[in-house]
Design a protein around this motif. Structure first.
Motif, PDB file in Angstrom:
ATOM      1  N   UNK A  17      26.343  38.447  50.477  1.00 19.52           N
ATOM      2  CA  UNK A  17      25.751  39.480  51.324  1.00 19.52           C
ATOM      3  C   UNK A  17      25.860  39.144  52.806  1.00 19.52           C
ATOM      4  N   UNK A  18      25.730  37.860  53.155  1.00 23.87           N
ATOM      5  CA  UNK A  18      25.728  37.442  54.553  1.00 23.87           C
ATOM      6  C   UNK A  18      27.048  36.807  54.988  1.00 23.87           C
ATOM      7  N   UNK A  19      28.031  36.822  54.135  1.00 21.96           N
ATOM      8  CA  UNK A  19      29.305  36.171  54.458  1.00 21.96           C
ATOM      9  C   UNK A  19      30.094  36.982  55.479  1.00 21.96           C
ATOM     10  N   UNK A  20      30.908  36.284  56.253  1.00 19.69           N
ATOM     11  CA  UNK A  20      31.792  36.948  57.189  1.00 19.69           C
ATOM     12  C   UNK A  20      32.880  37.704  56.425  1.00 19.69           C
ATOM     13  N   UNK A  21      33.496  38.657  57.097  1.00 23.84           N
ATOM     14  CA  UNK A  21      34.584  39.386  56.462  1.00 23.84           C
ATOM     15  C   UNK A  21      35.759  38.446  56.203  1.00 23.84           C
ATOM     16  N   UNK A  22      36.398  38.551  55.034  1.00 25.26           N
ATOM     17  CA  UNK A  22      37.534  37.682  54.730  1.00 25.26           C
ATOM     18  C   UNK A  22      38.752  38.033  55.582  1.00 25.26           C
ATOM     19  N   UNK A  23      39.598  37.059  55.790  1.00 24.32           N
ATOM     20  CA  UNK A  23      40.863  37.306  56.478  1.00 24.32           C
ATOM     21  C   UNK A  23      41.803  38.070  55.550  1.00 24.32           C
ATOM     22  N   UNK A  24      42.776  38.723  56.132  1.00 24.73           N
ATOM     23  CA  UNK A  24      43.797  39.384  55.315  1.00 24.73           C
ATOM     24  C   UNK A  24      44.524  38.340  54.475  1.00 24.73           C
ATOM     25  N   UNK A  25      44.791  38.638  53.211  1.00 24.40           N
ATOM     26  CA  UNK A  25      45.530  37.683  52.378  1.00 24.40           C
ATOM     27  C   UNK A  25      46.971  37.537  52.840  1.00 24.40           C
ATOM     28  N   UNK A  26      47.571  36.399  52.508  1.00 26.27           N
ATOM     29  CA  UNK A  26      48.985  36.166  52.805  1.00 26.27           C
ATOM     30  C   UNK A  26      49.812  36.926  51.776  1.00 26.27           C
ATOM     31  N   UNK A  27      50.479  37.982  52.231  1.00 21.19           N
ATOM     32  CA  UNK A  27      51.231  38.849  51.325  1.00 21.19           C
ATOM     33  C   UNK A  27      52.718  38.847  51.662  1.00 21.19           C
ATOM     34  N   UNK A  28      53.229  37.687  52.003  1.00 16.77           N
ATOM     35  CA  UNK A  28      54.657  37.521  52.243  1.00 16.77           C
ATOM     36  C   UNK A  28      55.406  37.890  50.959  1.00 16.77           C
ATOM     37  N   UNK A  29      56.316  38.866  51.008  1.00 17.08           N
ATOM     38  CA  UNK A  29      57.038  39.274  49.790  1.00 17.08           C
ATOM     39  C   UNK A  29      57.731  38.121  49.070  1.00 17.08           C
ATOM     40  N   UNK A  30      58.124  37.086  49.806  1.00 27.96           N
ATOM     41  CA  UNK A  30      58.837  35.964  49.190  1.00 27.96           C
ATOM     42  C   UNK A  30      57.923  35.076  48.360  1.00 27.96           C
ATOM     43  N   UNK A  31      56.610  35.128  48.624  1.00 31.52           N
ATOM     44  CA  UNK A  31      55.682  34.242  47.919  1.00 31.52           C
ATOM     45  C   UNK A  31      54.567  35.012  47.209  1.00 31.52           C
ATOM     46  N   UNK A  32      54.791  36.314  47.031  1.00 32.97           N
ATOM     47  CA  UNK A  32      53.806  37.185  46.377  1.00 32.97           C
ATOM     48  C   UNK A  32      54.385  37.725  45.080  1.00 32.97           C
ATOM     49  N   UNK A  33      53.550  37.843  44.060  1.00 28.22           N
ATOM     50  CA  UNK A  33      53.987  38.387  42.775  1.00 28.22           C
ATOM     51  C   UNK A  33      52.941  39.341  42.229  1.00 28.22           C
ATOM     52  N   UNK A  34      53.401  40.308  41.466  1.00 35.23           N
ATOM     53  CA  UNK A  34      52.527  41.214  40.723  1.00 35.23           C
ATOM     54  C   UNK A  34      52.448  40.743  39.287  1.00 35.23           C
ATOM     55  N   UNK A  35      51.230  40.687  38.747  1.00 33.53           N
ATOM     56  CA  UNK A  35      51.026  40.342  37.337  1.00 33.53           C
ATOM     57  C   UNK A  35      50.319  41.501  36.656  1.00 33.53           C
ATOM     58  N   UNK A  36      51.001  42.116  35.687  1.00 33.42           N
ATOM     59  CA  UNK A  36      50.446  43.234  34.919  1.00 33.42           C
ATOM     60  C   UNK A  36      49.943  42.688  33.583  1.00 33.42           C
ATOM     61  N   UNK A  37      48.686  42.980  33.268  1.00 26.91           N
ATOM     62  CA  UNK A  37      48.008  42.329  32.158  1.00 26.91           C
ATOM     63  C   UNK A  37      47.616  43.330  31.068  1.00 26.91           C
ATOM     64  N   UNK A  38      48.211  43.186  29.895  1.00 25.66           N
ATOM     65  CA  UNK A  38      47.721  43.758  28.630  1.00 25.66           C
ATOM     66  C   UNK A  38      47.672  45.280  28.517  1.00 25.66           C
ATOM     67  N   UNK A  39      48.477  46.010  29.277  1.00 23.93           N
ATOM     68  CA  UNK A  39      48.486  47.469  29.084  1.00 23.93           C
ATOM     69  C   UNK A  39      49.489  47.765  27.973  1.00 23.93           C
ATOM     70  N   UNK A  40      49.029  47.568  26.745  1.00 25.47           N
ATOM     71  CA  UNK A  40      49.885  47.576  25.564  1.00 25.47           C
ATOM     72  C   UNK A  40      49.614  48.784  24.678  1.00 25.47           C
ATOM     73  N   UNK A  41      50.541  49.036  23.781  1.00 32.01           N
ATOM     74  CA  UNK A  41      50.396  50.195  22.904  1.00 32.01           C
ATOM     75  C   UNK A  41      49.124  50.139  22.067  1.00 32.01           C
ATOM     76  N   UNK A  42      48.711  48.951  21.658  1.00 35.28           N
ATOM     77  CA  UNK A  42      47.557  48.858  20.761  1.00 35.28           C
ATOM     78  C   UNK A  42      46.285  49.386  21.402  1.00 35.28           C
ATOM     79  N   UNK A  43      46.108  49.126  22.702  1.00 37.33           N
ATOM     80  CA  UNK A  43      44.843  49.545  23.296  1.00 37.33           C
ATOM     81  C   UNK A  43      44.924  50.913  23.970  1.00 37.33           C
ATOM     82  N   UNK A  44      46.030  51.617  23.751  1.00 34.80           N
ATOM     83  CA  UNK A  44      46.129  52.990  24.226  1.00 34.80           C
ATOM     84  C   UNK A  44      46.201  53.987  23.068  1.00 34.80           C
ATOM     85  N   UNK A  45      45.970  53.510  21.845  1.00 33.53           N
ATOM     86  CA  UNK A  45      45.988  54.381  20.678  1.00 33.53           C
ATOM     87  C   UNK A  45      44.580  54.882  20.361  1.00 33.53           C
ATOM     88  N   UNK A  46      44.482  56.148  19.908  1.00 35.54           N
ATOM     89  CA  UNK A  46      43.193  56.725  19.518  1.00 35.54           C
ATOM     90  C   UNK A  46      43.343  57.453  18.185  1.00 35.54           C
TER      91      UNK A  46
END
Length: 236
Positions: A17-46
């Motif tokens: 609550x009392x913390x300072x605002x965080x700095x912008x993260x380092x988002x250099x395309x050369x050292x940044x990755x996207x990780x997509x987690x578990x959006x699979x057929x099993x959990x989209x079935x009804x």
């Protein structure tokens, strides 16, 4: 008074609550990755709703907001992010729940216990694959796990290190389970982590919002896809 429209002040827990605002993260395309987690057929079935009654129908209805969020927001947003990252040559990785054996004897204990997380998803079956809209392409890395954390049961940490990744952007489901466990593991391994709140979902909005508050600032920075696009100057 905090600006609740800013990612730097949203989703703050009591601890921050009392913390300072965080700095912008380092988002250099050369050292940044996207990780997509578990959006699979099993959990989209009804099941077909007309086949249900009583408690089963009530449970079906209770899950409807989750599926609406997945189809209306989460899957389209992740698909957009994948397109943007692929166009820029930014690393895209995937983690999915699947066991190596047909009978699931290699599963972790949490996936053998009765209940919601009792999962038997042999790695070659259709039901264990990512949904078509988010399918990996080319030589994009996919790790197979029988754990909640994508790091605990795989060599993902080593591969991220070998590629030279410092910042991991996490998207997928469920916010309060596999996403959260993976985020905590990544933070413990000294990766910077960003969680995209509108690229994730939990079973309920309440669980989603609560978990974002729990993990924000200590384990990751929580922001929206629009926030990330602005920080990385990504254009659709």
């Amino acid at each position: 008074m905090s600006d609740k429209t800013s990612w730097k002040t949203r989703h703050r827990s009591f601890y921050y609550e009392l913390a300072e605002e965080p700095a912008d993260p380092d988002l250099d395309p050369a050292t940044t990755a996207l990780l997509v987690i578990d959006v699979q057929n099993y959990n989209m079935q009804r099941p077909a709703p007309e086949t249900l009654s009583g408690r089963d129908k009530a449970h079906y209805d209770a899950w409807t907001p989750f599926f609406d969020r997945m189809h209306g927001t989460v899957i389209p947003n992740i698909a957009e992010l994948l397109k943007l990252f692929r166009a820029k040559g930014i690393e895209c990785l995937f983690a999915r729940i699947a066991c190596q054996t047909e009978d699931g004897r290699d599963r972790s204990l949490s996936q053998k216990k009765p209940g919601f997380n009792n999962l038997l998803l042999p790695k070659t079956t259709w039901i264990s694959q990512f949904v078509d809209e988010l399918a990996p392409e080319g030589d994009e890395i996919v790790v197979v796990k029988t754990t909640d954390s994508a790091l605990t049961g795989t060599n993902l940490r080593l591969m991220l290190h070998n590629i030279g990744i410092k910042t991991v952007i996490c998207a997928g489901i469920y916010t309060d389970q596999c996403v959260s466990s993976t985020v905590r593991s990544l933070a413990d391994e000294s990766f910077d982590v960003v969680v995209l709140e509108d690229c994730c979902a939990a079973a309920t909005d309440a669980l989603h919002e609560h978990e974002l508050e729990v993990i924000n600032m200590i384990y990751c920075n929580v922001m929206t896809l629009a926030d990330l696009k602005a920080l990385m100057n990504l254009q659709g």
